[in-house]
Motif scaffolding. Structure first.
Motif, PDB file in Angstrom:
ATOM      1  N   GLN A 247       0.713  -1.206   0.132  1.00 18.90           N
ATOM      2  CA  GLN A 247      -0.049  -0.010  -0.017  1.00 18.90           C
ATOM      3  C   GLN A 247       0.771   1.257   0.030  1.00 18.90           C
ATOM      4  N   GLU A 248       1.826   1.319   0.486  1.00 21.05           N
ATOM      5  CA  GLU A 248       2.703   2.446   0.935  1.00 21.05           C
ATOM      6  C   GLU A 248       3.422   2.916  -0.389  1.00 21.05           C
ATOM      7  N   LEU A 249       3.562   1.721  -1.326  1.00 22.05           N
ATOM      8  CA  LEU A 249       4.446   1.968  -2.219  1.00 22.05           C
ATOM      9  C   LEU A 249       3.506   2.136  -3.703  1.00 22.05           C
ATOM     10  N   GLN A 250       2.047   2.122  -3.476  1.00 19.60           N
ATOM     11  CA  GLN A 250       1.254   2.242  -4.353  1.00 19.60           C
ATOM     12  C   GLN A 250       1.378   3.563  -5.326  1.00 19.60           C
ATOM     13  N   PRO A 251       1.353   4.514  -4.584  1.00 20.14           N
ATOM     14  CA  PRO A 251       1.404   6.127  -5.206  1.00 20.14           C
ATOM     15  C   PRO A 251       2.722   6.166  -5.816  1.00 20.14           C
ATOM     16  N   TYR A 252       3.680   5.479  -5.803  1.00 16.69           N
ATOM     17  CA  TYR A 252       4.715   5.787  -6.744  1.00 16.69           C
ATOM     18  C   TYR A 252       5.215   4.662  -7.582  1.00 16.69           C
ATOM     19  N   THR A 253       4.280   3.640  -7.824  1.00 18.62           N
ATOM     20  CA  THR A 253       4.811   2.221  -8.682  1.00 18.62           C
ATOM     21  C   THR A 253       3.818   2.347  -9.778  1.00 18.62           C
ATOM     22  N   ILE A 254       4.632   1.834 -10.959  1.00 11.41           N
ATOM     23  CA  ILE A 254       3.860   1.875 -12.233  1.00 11.41           C
ATOM     24  C   ILE A 254       4.263   0.563 -12.830  1.00 11.41           C
ATOM     25  N   ASN A 255       3.309  -0.070 -13.108  1.00  7.61           N
ATOM     26  CA  ASN A 255       3.597  -1.501 -13.891  1.00  7.61           C
ATOM     27  C   ASN A 255       4.119  -1.307 -15.196  1.00  7.61           C
ATOM     28  N   GLY A 256       5.092  -1.838 -15.744  1.00  9.71           N
ATOM     29  CA  GLY A 256       5.609  -1.651 -17.110  1.00  9.71           C
ATOM     30  C   GLY A 256       7.085  -0.845 -17.126  1.00  9.71           C
ATOM     31  N   ARG A 257       7.675  -1.028 -18.211  1.00  8.25           N
ATOM     32  CA  ARG A 257       8.903  -0.321 -18.293  1.00  8.25           C
ATOM     33  C   ARG A 257       8.806   1.401 -18.476  1.00  8.25           C
ATOM     34  N   ILE A 258       9.985   1.986 -18.220  1.00  9.77           N
ATOM     35  CA  ILE A 258       9.889   3.250 -18.574  1.00  9.77           C
ATOM     36  C   ILE A 258       9.523   3.903 -19.846  1.00  9.77           C
ATOM     37  N   SER A 259       8.707   4.637 -20.251  1.00 12.10           N
ATOM     38  CA  SER A 259       8.238   5.017 -21.370  1.00 12.10           C
ATOM     39  C   SER A 259       8.751   6.144 -21.848  1.00 12.10           C
ATOM     40  N   GLU A 260       8.809   6.410 -23.272  1.00 13.19           N
ATOM     41  CA  GLU A 260       9.124   7.564 -23.793  1.00 13.19           C
ATOM     42  C   GLU A 260       8.022   8.740 -23.436  1.00 13.19           C
ATOM     43  N   GLU A 261       7.053   8.439 -23.121  1.00  8.99           N
ATOM     44  CA  GLU A 261       6.150   9.555 -22.688  1.00  8.99           C
ATOM     45  C   GLU A 261       6.368   9.922 -21.355  1.00  8.99           C
ATOM     46  N   GLU A 262       6.904   8.959 -20.282  1.00  8.52           N
ATOM     47  CA  GLU A 262       7.070   9.354 -19.119  1.00  8.52           C
ATOM     48  C   GLU A 262       8.383  10.426 -19.106  1.00  8.52           C
ATOM     49  N   LEU A 263       9.307   9.725 -19.837  1.00  8.93           N
ATOM     50  CA  LEU A 263      10.646  10.638 -20.062  1.00  8.93           C
ATOM     51  C   LEU A 263      10.323  12.205 -20.382  1.00  8.93           C
ATOM     52  N   LYS A 264       9.614  12.131 -21.360  1.00  8.12           N
ATOM     53  CA  LYS A 264       9.126  13.533 -22.041  1.00  8.12           C
ATOM     54  C   LYS A 264       8.628  14.512 -20.790  1.00  8.12           C
ATOM     55  N   ARG A 265       7.734  13.817 -20.043  1.00 11.26           N
ATOM     56  CA  ARG A 265       7.329  14.824 -18.739  1.00 11.26           C
ATOM     57  C   ARG A 265       8.287  15.142 -17.880  1.00 11.26           C
ATOM     58  N   HIS A 266       9.577  14.681 -17.939  1.00 10.48           N
ATOM     59  CA  HIS A 266      10.643  14.993 -16.893  1.00 10.48           C
ATOM     60  C   HIS A 266      11.724  15.580 -17.686  1.00 10.48           C
ATOM     61  N   VAL A 267      11.780  15.853 -18.845  1.00  5.30           N
ATOM     62  CA  VAL A 267      12.821  16.651 -19.536  1.00  5.30           C
ATOM     63  C   VAL A 267      12.582  18.081 -19.836  1.00  5.30           C
ATOM     64  N   ASP A 268      13.652  18.883 -19.690  1.00  6.31           N
ATOM     65  CA  ASP A 268      13.616  20.210 -20.014  1.00  6.31           C
ATOM     66  C   ASP A 268      14.753  20.312 -20.727  1.00  6.31           C
ATOM     67  N   PRO A 269      14.871  20.277 -22.190  1.00 10.08           N
ATOM     68  CA  PRO A 269      16.092  20.450 -22.732  1.00 10.08           C
ATOM     69  C   PRO A 269      17.118  21.336 -22.429  1.00 10.08           C
ATOM     70  N   GLU A 270      16.709  22.451 -21.900  1.00  8.56           N
ATOM     71  CA  GLU A 270      17.578  23.482 -21.212  1.00  8.56           C
ATOM     72  C   GLU A 270      18.337  23.284 -20.016  1.00  8.56           C
ATOM     73  N   HIS A 271      17.560  22.483 -19.152  1.00  6.24           N
ATOM     74  CA  HIS A 271      17.929  22.411 -17.684  1.00  6.24           C
ATOM     75  C   HIS A 271      18.372  21.218 -17.269  1.00  6.24           C
ATOM     76  N   THR A 272      17.814  20.040 -18.081  1.00  6.77           N
ATOM     77  CA  THR A 272      17.906  18.721 -17.380  1.00  6.77           C
ATOM     78  C   THR A 272      19.282  17.933 -17.693  1.00  6.77           C
ATOM     79  N   LEU A 273      19.795  17.540 -16.756  1.00  9.26           N
ATOM     80  CA  LEU A 273      21.039  16.541 -16.734  1.00  9.26           C
ATOM     81  C   LEU A 273      20.708  15.265 -16.347  1.00  9.26           C
ATOM     82  N   CYS A 274      20.821  14.111 -17.253  1.00 10.17           N
ATOM     83  CA  CYS A 274      20.549  12.813 -16.846  1.00 10.17           C
ATOM     84  C   CYS A 274      21.654  11.878 -16.603  1.00 10.17           C
ATOM     85  N   TYR A 275      21.297  11.341 -15.525  1.00 14.86           N
ATOM     86  CA  TYR A 275      22.410  10.218 -15.262  1.00 14.86           C
ATOM     87  C   TYR A 275      21.592   8.784 -15.369  1.00 14.86           C
TER      88      TYR A 275
END
Length: 306
Positions: A247-275
């Motif tokens: 239950q405590e993990l449900q708000p953070y957990t997604i079934n499936g692999r990391i998608s291109e759509e999700e990455l797009k939500r967290h990428v700002d081409p000017e400010h994001t640095l990805c590791y």
């Protein structure tokens, strides 16, 4: 991580054998690599990692705690008392074990701040047949003596002249280790902004594993996100979850692999640095997806493990 890694700019190297060691010793990487390359049994690390920067000093370390991080991963705490020992968040150590010829290579999963405060570092090591990992899971005990040497070009160490960046940390499996160190370091920088030269903007972690049982450090990750929700967020991806998500993990957990759509939500081409750290197929897919959503290649730093 429990195997040798490939960094975008260079591969990391493991030099030297275990044997006896002094508390601080200076070794020639070239000499040691040449000697070890003659043994096919140990050529895997050396061939794959021969050109990455590493420090020259070898430091004695004492195992001061061992605990189970998961069913297959042990978390090792090492006391390194010498004042000259230091590392940057994301780096790894060459791991020398007396009586074991194979030199291990494990990412540090703790923060530089923990070393400064308590004189210790932590490693999370998966149980495999690789001799150093096997030793950690079968023979290592509190007060065991080892030696470590820091290396790696994959790290986060912001300088005063650097622009503020938003961090996107993407981990697969035990590839979480160096990224967890970076996450902890970012949290330390924000907690002590007055004492540090700079701190990151927002940090988001995307972490993929087979199931929630294999999500290392999940409780601390969630605590950090609760402490500063304006600065930290996370998503846990599970690809083979066979039971109900806690239950405590449900708000953070997604079934499936990391998608291109999700990455797009967290990428700002000017400010994001990805590791990015994980198995090679994941790295290649996510790296391609990041560039598709507009993040330039020079803002994507990755390390592969196998």
């Amino acid at each position: 991580m429990s195997g040798p890694c490939f960094v975008r700019t260079a591969a990391r190297s493991f030099a030297g054998g275990s044997g006896l060691f002094r508390q601080t010793g200076c070794f020639s990487s070239k000499d040691k690599v040449t000697r070890k390359m003659s043994s096919r049994r140990q050529a895997d690390h050396l061939e794959r990692t021969a050109s990455v920067h590493r420090e020259m000093e070898l430091f004695s370390a004492r195992v001061c705690d061992i605990r189970n991080e998961s069913d297959s991963v042990n978390r090792l705490r090492l006391e390194v008392s010498h004042p000259d020992f230091s590392f940057r968040a994301g780096q790894w150590v060459d791991f020398f074990i007396p009586g074991v010829d194979t030199v291990g290579g494990f990412s540090i999963c703790s923060s530089p701040g923990l070393l400064q405060r308590e004189g210790v570092i932590e490693l999370a090591v998966k149980n495999t047949r690789h001799p150093p990992a096997h030793w950690i899971h079968t023979k290592c005990s509190v007060d065991s003596q080892v030696a470590v040497r820091v290396g790696g070009n994959f790290y986060f160490d912001p300088q005063p002249s650097d622009p503020v960046v938003d961090l996107l940390l993407i981990a697969g499996g035990v590839g979480i280790n160096p990224l967890y160190s970076i996450l902890l370091h970012a949290a330390d920088l924000l907690r002590h902004t007055h004492a540090h030269r700079c701190s990151p903007g927002h940090t988001h972690l995307c972490y993929s594993a087979r199931n929630t049982e294999e999500l290392l450090f999940k409780n601390t990750i969630i605590d950090i996100c609760h402490e500063r929700p304006d600065k930290f967020s996370c998503d846990f991806h599970v690809t083979q979850q066979s039971s109900d998500t806690e239950q405590e993990l449900q708000p953070y957990t997604i079934n499936g692999r990391i998608s291109e759509e999700e990455l797009k939500r967290h990428v700002d081409p000017e400010h994001t640095l990805c590791y990015l750290c994980g198995p090679p197929p994941m790295i290649e897919k996510v790296n391609s997806d990041l560039q598709k959503v507009g993040l330039s290649e020079d803002r994507i730093l990755f390390e592969k493990w196998w």
